[in-house]
Design a protein around this motif. Structure first.
Motif, PDB file in Angstrom:
ATOM      1  N   ARG A   1     -25.381 -39.314  51.103  1.00 39.30           N
ATOM      2  CA  ARG A   1     -25.461 -38.629  52.046  1.00 39.30           C
ATOM      3  C   ARG A   1     -24.854 -37.204  51.625  1.00 39.30           C
ATOM      4  NH1 ARG A   1     -24.002 -41.297  56.514  1.00 39.30           N
ATOM      5  NH2 ARG A   1     -23.578 -39.508  57.629  1.00 39.30           N
ATOM      6  N   LEU A   2     -25.238 -36.275  52.713  1.00 42.89           N
ATOM      7  CA  LEU A   2     -24.580 -34.936  52.634  1.00 42.89           C
ATOM      8  C   LEU A   2     -24.208 -34.570  54.145  1.00 42.89           C
ATOM      9  CD1 LEU A   2     -23.582 -32.346  51.503  1.00 42.89           C
ATOM     10  CD2 LEU A   2     -25.784 -31.477  51.444  1.00 42.89           C
ATOM     11  N   ASP A   3     -22.861 -34.466  54.471  1.00 43.04           N
ATOM     12  CA  ASP A   3     -22.476 -34.375  55.939  1.00 43.04           C
ATOM     13  C   ASP A   3     -22.302 -33.061  56.516  1.00 43.04           C
ATOM     14  OD1 ASP A   3     -22.155 -37.273  56.834  1.00 43.04           O
ATOM     15  OD2 ASP A   3     -20.946 -37.049  54.915  1.00 43.04           O
ATOM     16  N   VAL A   4     -21.878 -32.108  55.377  1.00 43.35           N
ATOM     17  CA  VAL A   4     -21.458 -30.827  55.575  1.00 43.35           C
ATOM     18  C   VAL A   4     -21.839 -29.797  54.658  1.00 43.35           C
ATOM     19  CG1 VAL A   4     -19.481 -29.275  56.356  1.00 43.35           C
ATOM     20  CG2 VAL A   4     -19.311 -31.791  56.992  1.00 43.35           C
ATOM     21  N   LEU A   5     -22.467 -28.585  55.039  1.00 45.34           N
ATOM     22  CA  LEU A   5     -22.608 -27.485  54.255  1.00 45.34           C
ATOM     23  C   LEU A   5     -21.910 -26.434  54.877  1.00 45.34           C
ATOM     24  CD1 LEU A   5     -24.242 -26.000  52.096  1.00 45.34           C
ATOM     25  CD2 LEU A   5     -26.073 -25.553  53.778  1.00 45.34           C
ATOM     26  N   VAL A   6     -21.016 -25.674  53.995  1.00 40.68           N
ATOM     27  CA  VAL A   6     -20.301 -24.387  54.292  1.00 40.68           C
ATOM     28  C   VAL A   6     -21.338 -23.520  53.330  1.00 40.68           C
ATOM     29  CG1 VAL A   6     -18.358 -23.332  54.259  1.00 40.68           C
ATOM     30  CG2 VAL A   6     -18.295 -25.650  54.622  1.00 40.68           C
ATOM     31  N   ASN A   7     -22.042 -22.508  53.711  1.00 36.19           N
ATOM     32  CA  ASN A   7     -22.785 -21.604  53.402  1.00 36.19           C
ATOM     33  C   ASN A   7     -21.633 -20.081  53.168  1.00 36.19           C
ATOM     34  OD1 ASN A   7     -25.503 -22.136  52.377  1.00 36.19           O
ATOM     35  ND2 ASN A   7     -25.809 -22.383  54.545  1.00 36.19           N
ATOM     36  N   ASN A   8     -20.904 -20.303  51.919  1.00 36.93           N
ATOM     37  CA  ASN A   8     -19.847 -19.256  51.978  1.00 36.93           C
ATOM     38  C   ASN A   8     -20.430 -18.357  50.720  1.00 36.93           C
ATOM     39  OD1 ASN A   8     -16.875 -18.298  51.910  1.00 36.93           O
ATOM     40  ND2 ASN A   8     -17.242 -19.048  49.754  1.00 36.93           N
ATOM     41  N   ALA A   9     -21.128 -18.687  49.629  1.00 36.22           N
ATOM     42  CA  ALA A   9     -21.399 -17.525  48.616  1.00 36.22           C
ATOM     43  C   ALA A   9     -21.951 -16.279  49.393  1.00 36.22           C
ATOM     44  CB  ALA A   9     -22.246 -18.108  47.816  1.00 36.22           C
ATOM     45  N   GLY A  10     -21.503 -15.248  48.713  1.00 37.44           N
ATOM     46  CA  GLY A  10     -22.265 -13.912  49.112  1.00 37.44           C
ATOM     47  C   GLY A  10     -21.559 -12.913  48.205  1.00 37.44           C
ATOM     48  N   MET A  11     -21.853 -11.591  48.327  1.00 35.54           N
ATOM     49  CA  MET A  11     -21.489 -10.329  47.771  1.00 35.54           C
ATOM     50  C   MET A  11     -21.716  -9.169  48.515  1.00 35.54           C
ATOM     51  SD  MET A  11     -24.498  -8.921  46.324  1.00 35.54           S
ATOM     52  CE  MET A  11     -24.140  -8.230  44.771  1.00 35.54           C
ATOM     53  N   HIS A  12     -21.144  -8.121  48.366  1.00 39.25           N
ATOM     54  CA  HIS A  12     -21.600  -6.823  48.807  1.00 39.25           C
ATOM     55  C   HIS A  12     -21.680  -5.743  47.698  1.00 39.25           C
ATOM     56  CE1 HIS A  12     -17.366  -4.989  48.775  1.00 39.25           C
ATOM     57  NE2 HIS A  12     -16.960  -6.310  49.111  1.00 39.25           N
ATOM     58  N   ARG A  13     -22.431  -4.585  48.170  1.00 42.31           N
ATOM     59  CA  ARG A  13     -22.465  -3.611  47.416  1.00 42.31           C
ATOM     60  C   ARG A  13     -22.649  -2.514  48.216  1.00 42.31           C
ATOM     61  NH1 ARG A  13     -26.808  -3.798  42.371  1.00 42.31           N
ATOM     62  NH2 ARG A  13     -26.266  -1.789  42.473  1.00 42.31           N
ATOM     63  N   ASP A  14     -21.396  -1.670  48.503  1.00 44.93           N
ATOM     64  CA  ASP A  14     -21.432  -0.776  49.667  1.00 44.93           C
ATOM     65  C   ASP A  14     -22.294   0.588  49.061  1.00 44.93           C
ATOM     66  OD1 ASP A  14     -20.230  -2.797  50.872  1.00 44.93           O
ATOM     67  OD2 ASP A  14     -18.205  -2.022  51.210  1.00 44.93           O
ATOM     68  N   CYS A  15     -22.653   1.257  49.837  1.00 46.21           N
ATOM     69  CA  CYS A  15     -23.421   2.600  49.445  1.00 46.21           C
ATOM     70  C   CYS A  15     -23.912   2.960  50.784  1.00 46.21           C
ATOM     71  CB  CYS A  15     -24.430   2.554  48.515  1.00 46.21           C
ATOM     72  SG  CYS A  15     -25.046   4.205  47.793  1.00 46.21           S
ATOM     73  N   LEU A  16     -23.837   4.441  50.951  1.00 46.66           N
ATOM     74  CA  LEU A  16     -24.591   4.918  52.152  1.00 46.66           C
ATOM     75  C   LEU A  16     -25.973   4.997  52.011  1.00 46.66           C
ATOM     76  CD1 LEU A  16     -22.480   8.394  52.530  1.00 46.66           C
ATOM     77  CD2 LEU A  16     -22.228   6.270  53.919  1.00 46.66           C
ATOM     78  N   LEU A  17     -26.708   4.801  53.019  1.00 49.81           N
ATOM     79  CA  LEU A  17     -28.031   4.336  52.959  1.00 49.81           C
ATOM     80  C   LEU A  17     -28.879   5.597  52.225  1.00 49.81           C
ATOM     81  CD1 LEU A  17     -30.340   2.503  55.549  1.00 49.81           C
ATOM     82  CD2 LEU A  17     -30.977   4.956  54.575  1.00 49.81           C
ATOM     83  N   ALA A  18     -28.625   6.697  52.370  1.00 52.77           N
ATOM     84  CA  ALA A  18     -29.444   7.700  51.718  1.00 52.77           C
ATOM     85  C   ALA A  18     -29.402   7.581  50.289  1.00 52.77           C
ATOM     86  CB  ALA A  18     -28.707   9.192  52.302  1.00 52.77           C
ATOM     87  N   ALA A  19     -28.168   7.100  49.746  1.00 53.77           N
ATOM     88  CA  ALA A  19     -28.137   7.137  48.423  1.00 53.77           C
ATOM     89  C   ALA A  19     -28.164   5.619  47.680  1.00 53.77           C
ATOM     90  CB  ALA A  19     -26.855   7.446  47.863  1.00 53.77           C
TER      91      ALA A  19
END
Length: 241
Positions: free
Chosen positions: A78-96
């Motif tokens: 069985r699989l009872d619990v999923l914790v979707n924790n993976a992620g990343m960020h790449r910050d930058c002003l939208l214009a660039a």
């Protein structure tokens, strides 16, 4: 025995969530989903032989999700619990912002949650029980400058969870989102001392959160005590707003 999958299992928050389950639930079996670097995840697993395992999982790849979920269900039944924790960020002003910075952040934070939820819903529906906890971010509701990609992805995670919660409610599955603010993990490692002081000034509690404080909320949402909580978006931010 509860079978629990935590993605981003080699990072500070993922490890904190996994350890909290292991420390507070003697029946929990943890699977730490990792992309490539396995060092910290393997170290945690070695301290809980038979109760914690590391599994390869490229969260942006639907085939990888299918293989991982099949392995877990075949092993644990069985699989009872999923914790979707993976992620990343790449910050930058939208214009660039380069196209790749937009697409990679959307893929890692939003597409990955879609693939994960879709992969686990069927086995959870068969067993008539499931807990899905998606780690979003305070940026979903209070987006800062330079995070159009990340904020959009995390806001999408919240909306995805609210919609899915309605779709699976009658099958005994709950879907909730957790929105951490500033948490003491490696993700804050690039902040200099002045930036840290400025950030804390904006937090009514005047401190950053701890991984275990996020983990405690995840643990509750994964429990039977939270059986009537679904579609929620819980901020854990020290009272920023």
């Amino acid at each position: 025995m509860r079978s629990i999958l935590v993605t981003g299992g080699n990072g500070g928050l993922g490890l904190g969530i996994a350890r909290y389950f292991l420390d507070h639930d003697s029946d929990a079996r943890l699977w730490l989903g990792v992309r490539s670097n396995r060092g910290h995840a393997e170290a945690l697993a070695s301290g809980f032989p038979g109760r914690c395992r590391v599994i390869d999982l490229e969260v942006t790849n639907p085939d990888a999700w299918k293989a991982a979920v099949e392995t877990i269900v075949e092993t644990d039944g069985r699989l009872d619990v999923l914790v979707n924790n993976a992620g990343m960020h790449r910050d930058c002003l939208l214009a660039a912002m380069p196209d790749e910075a937009w697409h990679s952040v959307i893929s890692s934070n939003l597409d990955a949650v879609f693939h994960g939820c879709r992969a686990v819903v069927t086995p959870m529906m068969r067993q008539r029980f499931g807990r899905i906890i998606n780690i979003a971010s305070l940026s979903a509701v209070l987006p800062p400058l330079g995070q159009t990609n990340y904020a959009a992805a995390k806001a999408g995670v919240v909306a995805l969870g609210q919609t899915l919660a309605k779709e699976v409610a009658r099958a005994g599955i709950t879907v909730n989102s957790v929105l951490p603010g500033f948490i003491e993990t490696d993700a804050l490692g690039d902040m200099d001392e002045e930036a840290r002081k400025n950030a804390k000034r904006g937090i009514p509690m005047r401190r950053f959160g701890k991984p275990e404080e996020v983990a405690a909320a995840v643990y509750f949402l994964a429990s039977s005590d939270a059986s009537y909580v679904t579609g929620a978006a819980l901020k854990i931010d020290g009272g920023i707003f």
